[in-house]
Design a protein around this motif. Structure first.
Motif, PDB file in Angstrom:
ATOM      1  N   ILE A 147      13.014  17.300   5.437  1.00  0.00           N
ATOM      2  CA  ILE A 147      13.462  17.647   6.785  1.00  0.00           C
ATOM      3  C   ILE A 147      13.734  16.412   7.648  1.00  0.00           C
ATOM      4  O   ILE A 147      13.882  16.519   8.858  1.00  0.00           O
ATOM      5  N   LEU A 148      13.834  15.268   7.012  1.00  0.00           N
ATOM      6  CA  LEU A 148      13.982  14.011   7.747  1.00  0.00           C
ATOM      7  C   LEU A 148      15.258  13.974   8.586  1.00  0.00           C
ATOM      8  O   LEU A 148      15.238  13.512   9.724  1.00  0.00           O
ATOM      9  N   ASP A 149      16.360  14.489   8.070  1.00  0.00           N
ATOM     10  CA  ASP A 149      17.606  14.479   8.836  1.00  0.00           C
ATOM     11  C   ASP A 149      17.478  15.317  10.103  1.00  0.00           C
ATOM     12  O   ASP A 149      17.951  14.922  11.169  1.00  0.00           O
ATOM     13  N   ALA A 150      16.830  16.465  10.002  1.00  0.00           N
ATOM     14  CA  ALA A 150      16.642  17.324  11.182  1.00  0.00           C
ATOM     15  C   ALA A 150      15.740  16.651  12.209  1.00  0.00           C
ATOM     16  O   ALA A 150      15.985  16.750  13.418  1.00  0.00           O
ATOM     17  N   ILE A 151      14.714  15.961  11.742  1.00  0.00           N
ATOM     18  CA  ILE A 151      13.816  15.252  12.664  1.00  0.00           C
ATOM     19  C   ILE A 151      14.563  14.129  13.365  1.00  0.00           C
ATOM     20  O   ILE A 151      14.420  13.933  14.574  1.00  0.00           O
TER      21      ILE A 151
ATOM     22  N   GLN B  38       0.823  -1.199   0.000  1.00  0.00           N
ATOM     23  CA  GLN B  38       0.000   0.000   0.000  1.00  0.00           C
ATOM     24  C   GLN B  38       0.863   1.257   0.000  1.00  0.00           C
ATOM     25  O   GLN B  38       2.038   1.226   0.316  1.00  0.00           O
ATOM     26  N   TRP B  39       0.230   2.361  -0.311  1.00  0.00           N
ATOM     27  CA  TRP B  39       0.910   3.648  -0.406  1.00  0.00           C
ATOM     28  C   TRP B  39       1.065   4.323   0.951  1.00  0.00           C
ATOM     29  O   TRP B  39       1.923   5.162   1.133  1.00  0.00           O
ATOM     30  N   ARG B  40       0.201   3.983   1.899  1.00  0.00           N
ATOM     31  CA  ARG B  40       0.138   4.728   3.156  1.00  0.00           C
ATOM     32  C   ARG B  40       1.467   4.846   3.872  1.00  0.00           C
ATOM     33  O   ARG B  40       1.769   5.886   4.429  1.00  0.00           O
ATOM     34  N   GLY B  41       2.257   3.830   3.899  1.00  0.00           N
ATOM     35  CA  GLY B  41       3.520   3.882   4.626  1.00  0.00           C
ATOM     36  C   GLY B  41       4.559   4.776   3.981  1.00  0.00           C
ATOM     37  O   GLY B  41       5.458   5.275   4.652  1.00  0.00           O
ATOM     38  N   PHE B  42       4.443   4.997   2.703  1.00  0.00           N
ATOM     39  CA  PHE B  42       5.437   5.796   1.993  1.00  0.00           C
ATOM     40  C   PHE B  42       5.096   7.282   1.979  1.00  0.00           C
ATOM     41  O   PHE B  42       5.969   8.117   1.795  1.00  0.00           O
ATOM     42  N   PHE B  43       3.849   7.615   2.180  1.00  0.00           N
ATOM     43  CA  PHE B  43       3.440   9.012   2.146  1.00  0.00           C
ATOM     44  C   PHE B  43       4.143   9.845   3.222  1.00  0.00           C
ATOM     45  O   PHE B  43       4.689  10.901   2.906  1.00  0.00           O
ATOM     46  N   PRO B  44       4.167   9.418   4.496  1.00  0.00           N
ATOM     47  CA  PRO B  44       4.866  10.227   5.503  1.00  0.00           C
ATOM     48  C   PRO B  44       6.363  10.364   5.204  1.00  0.00           C
ATOM     49  O   PRO B  44       6.944  11.428   5.419  1.00  0.00           O
ATOM     50  N   ALA B  45       6.975   9.311   4.701  1.00  0.00           N
ATOM     51  CA  ALA B  45       8.399   9.383   4.375  1.00  0.00           C
ATOM     52  C   ALA B  45       8.651  10.407   3.276  1.00  0.00           C
ATOM     53  O   ALA B  45       9.611  11.174   3.340  1.00  0.00           O
TER      54      ALA B  45
ATOM     55  N   PHE C 251      12.626   7.835  13.945  1.00  0.00           N
ATOM     56  CA  PHE C 251      11.498   8.324  13.146  1.00  0.00           C
ATOM     57  C   PHE C 251      11.541   7.746  11.734  1.00  0.00           C
ATOM     58  O   PHE C 251      12.504   7.948  10.998  1.00  0.00           O
ATOM     59  N   LEU C 252      10.512   7.000  11.366  1.00  0.00           N
ATOM     60  CA  LEU C 252      10.340   6.369  10.054  1.00  0.00           C
ATOM     61  C   LEU C 252      11.503   5.442   9.681  1.00  0.00           C
ATOM     62  O   LEU C 252      11.765   5.208   8.502  1.00  0.00           O
ATOM     63  N   ILE C 253      12.177   4.888  10.660  1.00  0.00           N
ATOM     64  CA  ILE C 253      13.323   4.029  10.388  1.00  0.00           C
ATOM     65  C   ILE C 253      12.903   2.723   9.717  1.00  0.00           C
ATOM     66  O   ILE C 253      13.606   2.218   8.839  1.00  0.00           O
ATOM     67  N   LYS C 254      11.755   2.186  10.087  1.00  0.00           N
ATOM     68  CA  LYS C 254      11.294   0.933   9.474  1.00  0.00           C
ATOM     69  C   LYS C 254      10.939   1.137   7.998  1.00  0.00           C
ATOM     70  O   LYS C 254      11.199   0.265   7.169  1.00  0.00           O
ATOM     71  N   THR C 255      10.372   2.288   7.684  1.00  0.00           N
ATOM     72  CA  THR C 255      10.056   2.582   6.288  1.00  0.00           C
ATOM     73  C   THR C 255      11.350   2.698   5.489  1.00  0.00           C
ATOM     74  O   THR C 255      11.443   2.189   4.369  1.00  0.00           O
ATOM     75  N   ALA C 256      12.352   3.360   6.056  1.00  0.00           N
ATOM     76  CA  ALA C 256      13.644   3.479   5.376  1.00  0.00           C
ATOM     77  C   ALA C 256      14.277   2.109   5.150  1.00  0.00           C
ATOM     78  O   ALA C 256      14.828   1.839   4.079  1.00  0.00           O
TER      79      ALA C 256
END
Length: 74
Positions: A15-19, A2-9, A26-31
């Motif tokens: 700004i992912l590095d700053a977060i 599904q698309w849902r997991g990729f949308f937040p990434a 944060f979102l490590i499993k998606t990565a």
């Protein structure tokens, strides 16, 4: 898949590095998913391109209408 997991990434991509400085998990499993499976990487790239197109479209509307892109009143 599904698309849902990729949308937040894709949304937080710029700004992912700053977060992750404050929240390393944060979102490590998606990565991990994107890095491990080529189908997930392709899906993420598709969502990322869609998100970038939305950002471009939104910024154009904001410039045309001022700070916020509310629809014009009839």
């Amino acid at each position: 898949m599904q698309w849902r997991g990729f949308f937040p990434a894709a949304k937080f991509g710029p700004i992912l590095d700053a977060i992750r400085e404050k929240n390393p998990g944060f979102l490590i499993k998606t990565a991990e998913l994107v890095n491990r499976f080529s189908a997930a990487a392709q899906r993420y790239e598709t969502v990322l391109k869609s998100m970038e197109a939305r950002r471009g479209s939104l910024s154009g509307r904001q410039e045309a209408h001022g700070q916020y892109a509310y629809p014009a009143k009839p």
